[in-house]
Write a protein that holds these residues in place. Structure first.
Motif, PDB file in Angstrom:
ATOM      1  N   GLU A  12      -6.684  -7.688  -6.774  1.00  0.00           N
ATOM      2  CA  GLU A  12      -5.760  -7.313  -7.841  1.00  0.00           C
ATOM      3  C   GLU A  12      -4.636  -6.392  -7.357  1.00  0.00           C
ATOM      4  OE1 GLU A  12      -5.461  -8.494 -10.843  1.00  0.00           O
ATOM      5  OE2 GLU A  12      -7.272  -9.710 -10.783  1.00  0.00           O
ATOM      6  N   ASP A  13      -4.953  -5.447  -6.471  1.00  0.00           N
ATOM      7  CA  ASP A  13      -3.955  -4.491  -5.996  1.00  0.00           C
ATOM      8  C   ASP A  13      -4.020  -4.405  -4.470  1.00  0.00           C
ATOM      9  OD1 ASP A  13      -2.238  -2.378  -5.459  1.00  0.00           O
ATOM     10  OD2 ASP A  13      -3.040  -1.096  -7.059  1.00  0.00           O
ATOM     11  N   ASP A  32       3.139  -3.778   3.999  1.00  0.00           N
ATOM     12  CA  ASP A  32       2.682  -3.556   2.629  1.00  0.00           C
ATOM     13  C   ASP A  32       3.864  -3.801   1.700  1.00  0.00           C
ATOM     14  OD1 ASP A  32       1.667  -2.788   0.197  1.00  0.00           O
ATOM     15  OD2 ASP A  32       0.908  -0.857   0.896  1.00  0.00           O
ATOM     16  N   PHE A  33       3.813  -4.932   0.989  1.00  0.00           N
ATOM     17  CA  PHE A  33       4.876  -5.310   0.070  1.00  0.00           C
ATOM     18  C   PHE A  33       4.410  -5.267  -1.386  1.00  0.00           C
ATOM     19  CE2 PHE A  33       5.718  -7.469   4.100  1.00  0.00           C
ATOM     20  CZ  PHE A  33       6.989  -7.003   4.373  1.00  0.00           C
ATOM     21  N   GLY A  34       3.323  -4.559  -1.646  1.00  0.00           N
ATOM     22  CA  GLY A  34       2.789  -4.484  -2.997  1.00  0.00           C
ATOM     23  C   GLY A  34       1.864  -5.640  -3.319  1.00  0.00           C
ATOM     24  N   SER A  35       2.402  -6.853  -3.370  1.00  0.00           N
ATOM     25  CA  SER A  35       1.578  -8.028  -3.674  1.00  0.00           C
ATOM     26  C   SER A  35       0.994  -8.666  -2.418  1.00  0.00           C
ATOM     27  CB  SER A  35       2.396  -9.072  -4.434  1.00  0.00           C
ATOM     28  OG  SER A  35       3.452  -9.550  -3.626  1.00  0.00           O
ATOM     29  N   ALA A  51      -2.170 -10.626  -3.756  1.00  0.00           N
ATOM     30  CA  ALA A  51      -2.415 -10.563  -5.195  1.00  0.00           C
ATOM     31  C   ALA A  51      -2.693 -11.988  -5.675  1.00  0.00           C
ATOM     32  CB  ALA A  51      -1.197  -9.981  -5.908  1.00  0.00           C
ATOM     33  N   PRO A  52      -3.494 -12.134  -6.720  1.00  0.00           N
ATOM     34  CA  PRO A  52      -3.795 -13.480  -7.213  1.00  0.00           C
ATOM     35  C   PRO A  52      -2.554 -14.155  -7.802  1.00  0.00           C
ATOM     36  CG  PRO A  52      -4.930 -11.803  -8.531  1.00  0.00           C
ATOM     37  CD  PRO A  52      -4.194 -11.094  -7.454  1.00  0.00           C
ATOM     38  N   SER A  53      -2.452 -15.450  -7.588  1.00  0.00           N
ATOM     39  CA  SER A  53      -1.430 -16.254  -8.245  1.00  0.00           C
ATOM     40  C   SER A  53      -1.857 -16.470  -9.688  1.00  0.00           C
ATOM     41  CB  SER A  53      -1.299 -17.616  -7.555  1.00  0.00           C
ATOM     42  OG  SER A  53      -0.949 -17.453  -6.212  1.00  0.00           O
ATOM     43  N   ASP A  54      -0.960 -16.979 -10.510  1.00  0.00           N
ATOM     44  CA  ASP A  54      -1.303 -17.265 -11.904  1.00  0.00           C
ATOM     45  C   ASP A  54      -2.544 -18.150 -11.967  1.00  0.00           C
ATOM     46  OD1 ASP A  54       0.831 -15.783 -12.832  1.00  0.00           O
ATOM     47  OD2 ASP A  54       2.160 -17.513 -13.021  1.00  0.00           O
ATOM     48  N   GLY A  55      -3.544 -17.714 -12.715  1.00  0.00           N
ATOM     49  CA  GLY A  55      -4.770 -18.477 -12.887  1.00  0.00           C
ATOM     50  C   GLY A  55      -5.769 -18.367 -11.758  1.00  0.00           C
TER      51      GLY A  55
END
Length: 118
Positions: A12-13, A32-35, A51-55
């Motif tokens: 998630e983070d 480190d670009f956040g996502s 970070a997870p993609s949509d779904g």
């Protein structure tokens, strides 16, 4: 010939997880670009955090095995820096000394410090 270039965990983070893994395990943050974040450790493939993609669901039930010279010291250092102990250093019946921790910023991921028994 092919081989593993990197291991990606979906979290998630990614940025918070990268910082926690740096602090607990002593890895270096390369990006480190956040996502997305990339970490490295000596003599190891990169660990990428996305970070997870949509779904898409975050990674769960993953164990990252780290080879280390001194399992006890690695475990003690990780716990002193905020990791939660999962398994104290133990000589396993399959010929490894192993200890496991988890960090809050990477739920569902277990870090296993291990080395072959002499």
């Amino acid at each position: 010939m092919t081989g593993i270039r990197a291991l990606t965990l979906v979290l998630e983070d990614p940025s918070a997880a990268a910082i926690a893994l740096r602090d607990v395990a002593g890895w270096s943050i390369e990006a480190d670009f956040g996502s997305f974040a990339s970490l490295t450790a000596p003599r190891s493939i990169p660990l990428w955090l996305n970070a997870p993609s949509d779904g898409e669901e975050p990674s769960r039930g993953v164990v990252v095995h780290m080879v280390c010279e001194d399992v006890d010291a690695a475990f003690d250092q990780a716990v002193s820096r905020g990791a939660a102990a999962v398994r104290e250093p133990t000589d396993m019946d399959f010929g490894e000394r192993s200890a496991c921790v988890r960090i809050a910023a990477a739920p569902g991921i277990t870090i296993d410090f291990s080395r072959p028994l002499e």
